[in-house]
Design an enzyme around this catalytic site. Structure first.
Site, PDB file in Angstrom:
ATOM      1  N   GLU A  47     -15.641  14.238  24.713  1.00 58.25           N
ATOM      2  CA  GLU A  47     -16.256  16.626  24.233  1.00 58.25           C
ATOM      3  C   GLU A  47     -15.114  17.259  24.910  1.00 58.25           C
ATOM      4  O   GLU A  47     -14.307  16.483  25.866  1.00 58.25           O
ATOM      5  CB  GLU A  47     -17.402  16.019  25.272  1.00 58.25           C
ATOM      6  CG  GLU A  47     -18.081  17.151  25.572  1.00 58.25           C
ATOM      7  CD  GLU A  47     -19.233  17.289  27.017  1.00 58.25           C
ATOM      8  OE1 GLU A  47     -20.709  18.005  26.693  1.00 58.25           O
ATOM      9  OE2 GLU A  47     -19.278  16.392  27.588  1.00 58.25           O
ATOM     10  N   ASN A 110     -21.005  23.899  22.372  1.00 56.37           N
ATOM     11  CA  ASN A 110     -20.192  23.183  22.249  1.00 56.37           C
ATOM     12  C   ASN A 110     -20.166  22.525  21.337  1.00 56.37           C
ATOM     13  O   ASN A 110     -21.151  21.662  20.337  1.00 56.37           O
ATOM     14  CB  ASN A 110     -20.868  23.209  23.593  1.00 56.37           C
ATOM     15  CG  ASN A 110     -20.131  20.920  24.115  1.00 56.37           C
ATOM     16  OD1 ASN A 110     -19.237  20.209  23.419  1.00 56.37           O
ATOM     17  ND2 ASN A 110     -20.479  21.123  25.338  1.00 56.37           N
ATOM     18  N   LYS A 127     -23.505  21.053  19.900  1.00 54.20           N
ATOM     19  CA  LYS A 127     -24.899  20.639  20.986  1.00 54.20           C
ATOM     20  C   LYS A 127     -25.865  21.185  21.119  1.00 54.20           C
ATOM     21  O   LYS A 127     -26.026  22.217  21.286  1.00 54.20           O
ATOM     22  CB  LYS A 127     -23.806  20.246  21.654  1.00 54.20           C
ATOM     23  CG  LYS A 127     -24.669  19.594  23.365  1.00 54.20           C
ATOM     24  CD  LYS A 127     -23.704  19.803  24.198  1.00 54.20           C
ATOM     25  CE  LYS A 127     -24.279  18.601  25.534  1.00 54.20           C
ATOM     26  NZ  LYS A 127     -23.181  18.258  26.891  1.00 54.20           N
ATOM     27  N   GLU A 146     -23.713  24.490  31.997  1.00 59.55           N
ATOM     28  CA  GLU A 146     -23.628  24.390  30.217  1.00 59.55           C
ATOM     29  C   GLU A 146     -24.416  25.394  29.844  1.00 59.55           C
ATOM     30  O   GLU A 146     -24.068  25.692  28.231  1.00 59.55           O
ATOM     31  CB  GLU A 146     -23.955  23.137  30.129  1.00 59.55           C
ATOM     32  CG  GLU A 146     -22.951  21.650  30.120  1.00 59.55           C
ATOM     33  CD  GLU A 146     -22.385  20.326  28.857  1.00 59.55           C
ATOM     34  OE1 GLU A 146     -23.056  21.128  27.779  1.00 59.55           O
ATOM     35  OE2 GLU A 146     -22.627  19.170  29.720  1.00 59.55           O
ATOM     36  N   CYS A 172     -22.536  14.644  24.051  1.00 58.72           N
ATOM     37  CA  CYS A 172     -22.980  13.851  25.428  1.00 58.72           C
ATOM     38  C   CYS A 172     -24.617  13.931  25.737  1.00 58.72           C
ATOM     39  O   CYS A 172     -24.561  13.426  25.307  1.00 58.72           O
ATOM     40  CB  CYS A 172     -21.893  15.004  26.578  1.00 58.72           C
ATOM     41  SG  CYS A 172     -22.325  14.946  28.121  1.00 58.72           S
ATOM     42  N   ASN A 197     -18.167  14.302  29.102  1.00 60.38           N
ATOM     43  CA  ASN A 197     -17.853  14.729  30.188  1.00 60.38           C
ATOM     44  C   ASN A 197     -19.366  14.065  30.838  1.00 60.38           C
ATOM     45  O   ASN A 197     -20.462  15.107  31.118  1.00 60.38           O
ATOM     46  CB  ASN A 197     -17.225  15.450  29.998  1.00 60.38           C
ATOM     47  CG  ASN A 197     -16.126  15.964  29.245  1.00 60.38           C
ATOM     48  OD1 ASN A 197     -15.045  16.986  29.282  1.00 60.38           O
ATOM     49  ND2 ASN A 197     -15.539  15.250  28.265  1.00 60.38           N
TER      50      ASN A 197
END
Length: 313
Positions: A47, A110, A127, A146, A172, A197
């Site tokens: 990621e 993302n 994501k 995020e 993730c 991550n």
């Protein structure tokens, strides 16, 4: 006849804030070459593989923030990875921060892509399950913002025909949610690629954070087994700008068994011969959705919602 995909998980050690995209891409290219030397035809990278994990900071300068995003893929600095892919005949998955103009506004996601052996993009995913917070949390050395820097993905959980099978993607935190795997499983997915991550202090609760390594594998193994699919999970790991991140990159079989795992917290390539027909056997027996799954039961539960009061938060 078996359908073998020789796949590699290319784990990355820390990317310092001072490291340029060009330097990060050169590391990815080096691992792609190593994977090719082992006979791999597909490499899964982590990621946000082109930069440090910037959501750990509160960034108020817009120019600084936007410096972490890609506005085109490939771009001038990421093109060498695509060129090497075509030269070597090796496909890959990679995740990055994406900045686009859609619907008349600037949007941040993302994002991950699958690239075939000709260096061409064949699939894109954004994501869905964003962890963390939209505002800085008091008392935390490293933030997890995020929700501030990305919006939830709007492309759903698609699958693509590539590398002789049905391929899927997630990123993730998506790996912790069963619906991630099931939506792809219902589309016949045979291999799911995911980069992560994950810091060891992501929840701020010692009893939960102490199980980070266990939960990392638990979610991927369960998703693989319950949906009869290979899962390739690749970490960016080690101590990055003071934040300790979990490694343990793995290749998981449809049986739920780990067939390869990284042993370091540095750049490391692991490989496995992934027989896609193993998943087919599981889908024809234990997890034959058409014969054994009862969607009607779920409909009844939905219709009766409220019969049992949900717990208070």
């Amino acid at each position: 006849m078996s359908r073998i995909v020789k796949a590699a998980s290319a784990q990355m050690g820390p990317i310092p804030k001072s490291q340029s995209r060009k330097q990060a891409v050169s590391r990815l290219v080096a691992m792609m070459r190593e994977a090719k030397g082992r006979g791999a035809e597909l490499v899964v990278f982590p990621e946000l593989a082109f930069t440090t994990f910037f959501p750990r900071w509160m960034i108020e300068d817009e120019a600084e923030l936007e410096s972490y995003y890609e506005t085109e893929m490939p771009g001038p600095e990421t093109a060498p990875l695509f060129e090497e892919s075509k030269k070597l005949g090796v496909g890959f998955y990679v995740s990055y921060a994406e900045l686009v103009n859609e619907g008349g506004r600037r949007r941040r996601f993302n994002t991950s892509i699958i690239v075939d052996r000709n260096g061409e993009i064949v699939g894109k995913y954004r994501k869905v399950h964003l962890p963390g917070h939209s505002e800085p949390q008091p008392g935390r050395v490293h933030q997890h913002l995020e929700k501030r820097y990305f919006e939830p993905g709007n492309l759903g959980f698609g699958v693509w025909r590539a590398f002789g099978g049905v391929m899927g993607m997630c990123i993730c935190n998506d790996r912790r949610w069963p619906e991630t795997y099931r939506v792809m499983g219902l589309q016949g997915v045979e291999m799911i690629m995911l980069g992560y991550n994950t810091p060891f202090d992501h929840t701020g609760h010692a009893d939960i954070d102490g199980l980070t390594s266990f939960h990392n594998h638990l979610s991927m193994q369960a998703g693989a087994y319950q949906n009869s699919t290979w899962v390739i999970g690749t970490a960016k790991c080690g101590k990055e700008e003071g934040s300790s991140m979990v490694g343990q990159s793995v290749i998981v079989a449809p049986s739920g068994e780990i067939v390869a795992m990284a042993a370091t917290l540095e750049d490391e390539v692991i490989t496995a011969n992934c027989d896609l027909d193993i998943g087919k056997r599981y889908r024809q027996t234990i997890f034959d959705f058409a014969r054994h799954r009862e969607p009607e039961a779920y409909r009844l539960i939905v219709e009766r919602k409220g019969a049992i009061a949900p717990p208070e938060n």
